[in-house]
Design a protein around this motif. Structure first.
Motif, short mmCIF file in Angstrom:
data_model
loop_
_atom_site.label_atom_id
_atom_site.label_comp_id
_atom_site.label_asym_id
_atom_site.label_seq_id
_atom_site.Cartn_x
_atom_site.Cartn_y
_atom_site.Cartn_z
N GLU B 217 0.97 -1.40 -0.01
CA GLU B 217 0.30 0.49 0.30
C GLU B 217 1.15 1.36 -0.20
N VAL B 218 0.91 2.00 -0.56
CA VAL B 218 1.50 3.09 -0.95
C VAL B 218 2.14 4.08 0.15
N THR B 219 1.06 4.04 0.68
CA THR B 219 1.82 5.31 2.48
C THR B 219 3.04 4.09 3.57
N VAL B 220 2.71 3.18 3.53
CA VAL B 220 3.50 2.29 4.17
C VAL B 220 4.59 0.60 2.60
N LEU B 221 5.03 1.84 2.14
CA LEU B 221 4.92 0.95 0.92
C LEU B 221 7.28 0.61 1.30
N GLU B 222 7.60 1.50 1.85
CA GLU B 222 8.94 1.34 2.07
C GLU B 222 9.26 0.43 3.34
N LEU B 223 8.10 -0.23 3.94
CA LEU B 223 8.23 -0.53 5.04
C LEU B 223 7.97 -2.65 4.17
N ASN B 224 7.40 -1.92 3.52
CA ASN B 224 7.57 -3.66 2.42
C ASN B 224 8.99 -4.09 2.43
N ILE B 225 9.68 -3.46 1.28
CA ILE B 225 11.36 -3.88 1.40
C ILE B 225 12.08 -3.52 2.69
N ASP B 226 11.55 -3.21 3.76
CA ASP B 226 11.72 -3.32 4.83
C ASP B 226 11.78 -4.73 5.76
N PHE B 227 10.77 -5.37 5.24
CA PHE B 227 10.32 -6.61 6.38
C PHE B 227 11.06 -7.13 5.15
N LYS B 228 11.13 -7.04 4.67
CA LYS B 228 11.29 -8.41 3.12
C LYS B 228 12.86 -9.15 3.26
N GLU B 229 13.89 -7.49 3.66
CA GLU B 229 15.39 -7.78 4.43
C GLU B 229 15.29 -8.55 5.22
N CYS B 230 14.37 -7.98 6.22
CA CYS B 230 14.17 -9.26 7.49
C CYS B 230 13.53 -10.71 7.79
N MET B 231 13.35 -10.66 6.25
CA MET B 231 11.82 -12.02 6.23
C MET B 231 13.75 -12.92 5.33
N GLN B 232 14.10 -12.38 4.78
CA GLN B 232 15.16 -12.95 3.77
C GLN B 232 16.09 -12.78 5.20
N PHE B 233 16.96 -12.54 5.93
CA PHE B 233 17.39 -12.52 6.73
C PHE B 233 17.86 -13.79 7.37
N ILE B 234 15.94 -13.43 8.12
CA ILE B 234 15.81 -14.99 9.20
C ILE B 234 15.96 -16.50 8.24
N MET B 235 15.23 -16.68 6.94
CA MET B 235 15.34 -17.63 6.16
C MET B 235 16.56 -17.79 6.08
N SER B 236 17.27 -17.40 5.85
CA SER B 236 18.77 -17.80 5.56
C SER B 236 19.36 -17.91 6.38
N THR B 237 18.85 -18.28 7.76
CA THR B 237 19.73 -18.53 9.00
C THR B 237 18.67 -19.91 9.24
N LEU B 238 17.45 -20.33 8.49
CA LEU B 238 17.30 -21.42 7.77
C LEU B 238 17.46 -22.24 7.08
N GLY B 239 18.01 -21.79 6.20
CA GLY B 239 18.33 -22.48 5.57
C GLY B 239 17.79 -22.19 4.51
N GLN B 240 16.64 -21.73 3.89
CA GLN B 240 16.13 -21.35 3.11
C GLN B 240 15.47 -20.32 2.72
N LYS B 241 14.64 -20.01 1.15
CA LYS B 241 14.40 -19.04 0.93
C LYS B 241 13.65 -18.26 1.35
N ALA B 242 13.13 -17.03 1.16
CA ALA B 242 12.02 -16.12 2.17
C ALA B 242 11.24 -16.45 1.12
N LYS B 243 9.69 -16.56 1.21
CA LYS B 243 9.04 -16.10 0.22
C LYS B 243 8.16 -14.47 0.38
N TRP B 244 8.23 -14.23 -0.80
CA TRP B 244 8.13 -13.21 -0.96
C TRP B 244 7.61 -12.53 -2.41
N ASN B 245 6.89 -11.63 -2.13
CA ASN B 245 5.99 -10.76 -3.82
C ASN B 245 6.26 -10.20 -4.27
N GLY B 246 7.68 -10.15 -5.67
CA GLY B 246 8.05 -9.60 -5.59
C GLY B 246 8.86 -9.58 -4.95
#
Lengths: 176, 246
Positions: B217-246
């Motif tokens: 959503e446009v008002t929280v667009l920047e937070l999308n990428i912020d959480f994408k990075e967090c998910m990538q960080f967590i999932m990479s620790t699990l040895g998995q690829k983070a699921k993320w739309n886009g």
């Protein structure tokens, strides 16, 4: 995503619009050989940060940019090249002014696919406006990205929407 | 897996970050998540609109004792939780009756006994026992950066991510903060300054924001990428690829 912006005309309105949009969507590296962009850094340095965008001002080539500047492609979500058109660019934007010079034509002939933004001249162009250049000046003087021009933002949003998987309307509205 | 969210000083935004992180894991990675707070404060409950009541039968201590006595099976812990969003449950541990160390012990035990895929714990200045991933929340100011340096180890810890809360890119570049902390840039994340988050916290509806972030959503667009990075960080620790739309 690698975005390359080429053309001899003043590309600052287009570049600042792309930077404003891409910085909302990830980590950005802007590479240019134009010394003018040092103004964004606020001091006479070759590399620095501007609105969380890493800006490198350097004379380099498409093949040597990463080794010359010591960064990796994978470190960034967006790399915006000014006056460089690497073969792996996802999107090449040609900013056309009043006419296409021989050098520009030579470069364009070597690029497989590119999108053209008509700036100031031609049918369906994004017209020059006083506000556009006031905003460019504001961006540089205050080192703060802003919406340069609504029409230009719409054109850039249309070009980026498929690559970034964000609706065009969202991109248009998101630019501050 | 236990994720601790810590900060060396108060009011950095740990509660907001923990709540959203837990919801994001549940909504995007399809993991079952239990959200806890080891701070004892009522902030988390306030933000998600739970009225504080000092009811010992529904509080952490009681639950832990029952779990330890095997009166409550770990799978039944969710019965004491409030569902925040898909796959994400929150156990209200806010209480004035526990000392800090006791609260840490209690929350550690709940986290350890839980059968959820992930347990996200908001802590004070140190992670709880058995933590796998630590998020250190800080702000852009020099004082906050200075205080967070104690979490920086000589060799970068691949399980620790420093997150700059209320990040405003016009003030300082994230690279500069990473440099000041003395950590590689990849171990530095952000949560962009957002009026929407502040507003929803005040309205006690923080738990309603994450779907908008995921939907870009446009008002929280920047937070999308912020959480994408967090998910990538967590999932990479699990040895998995983070699921993320886009």
């Amino acid at each position: 995503m690698i975005i390359s912006v080429v053309g001899d005309t003043d590309k600052r309105p287009v570049l600042y619009t792309i930077l404003a949009m891409s910085t909302l969507l990830g980590d950005v590296w802007f590479v240019t050989n134009d010394r003018h962009f040092k103004r964004l850094l606020g001091e006479d340095i070759e590399e620095g940060n501007f609105n969380n965008i890493l800006v490198s001002v350097a004379d380099t080539t498409e093949d040597e940019v990463y080794s010359d500047l010591g960064h990796m492609k994978e470190d960034f979500d967006f790399i915006v090249f000014d006056n460089l058109a690497p073969s792996d660019a996802d999107l090449v934007i040609f900013v056309q002014g009043e006419k296409i010079s021989e050098d520009e034509q030579f470069l364009l002939d070597s690029i497989d696919k590119y999108e053209t933004i008509l700036l100031g001249f031609g049918k369906g162009c994004v017209p020059y406006t006083t506000k556009m250049f006031k905003q460019v000046e504001h961006t540089e003087a205050c080192q703060c990205l802003c919406n340069i021009d609504a029409k230009l933002t719409a054109v850039v949003a249309k070009l980026l929407t498929d690559f970034v998987k964000v609706p065009e309307s969202t991109l248009r509205k998101a630019v501050p | 897996m236990i994720i601790s969210v810590v900060s060396p000083h108060a009011r950095t935004g740990k509660t907001t970050f923990s709540t959203l992180l837990a919801q994001c894991l549940g909504l995007t990675q399809n993991l079952s998540v239990l959200l806890l707070s080891a701070c004892g404060s009522t902030a988390m409950s306030d933000y998600v609109g739970i009225e504080y009541e000092e009811d010992i039968t529904a509080q952490a201590g009681q639950v832990v004792e029952l779990v330890q006595e095997e009166v409550i099976a770990p799978k039944d812990i969710p019965d004491y939780c409030k569902k925040l969003s898909t796959n994400c449950e929150y156990l209200d541990t806010s209480t004035e009756s526990f000392a800090k160390d006791d609260m840490y012990d209690l929350v550690s035990k709940i986290a350890e006994k839980s059968d959820r895929d992930m347990v996200v714990v908001e802590c004070d200045d140190k992670p709880i026992k058995g933590t796998d991933i630590t998020f250190v929340v800080l702000n852009e100011d020099r004082e906050s950066i200075k205080m967070c340096k104690r979490f920086v180890k000589e060799k970068p810890d691949p399980n620790t991510l420093f997150v700059v809360q209320r990040y405003d890119k016009s003030i300082v570049a994230l690279r500069e903060i990473a440099k000041e902390l003395g950590i590689p840039y990849r171990y530095c994340g952000k949560l962009s300054l957002s009026k929407v988050l502040e507003r929803e916290c005040r309205k006690k509806k923080l738990d309603t924001v994450m779907p908008y972030i995921i939907e870009k959503e446009v008002t929280v667009l920047e937070l999308n990428i912020d959480f994408k990075e967090c998910m990538q960080f967590i999932m990479s620790t699990l040895g998995q690829k983070a699921k993320w739309n886009g």
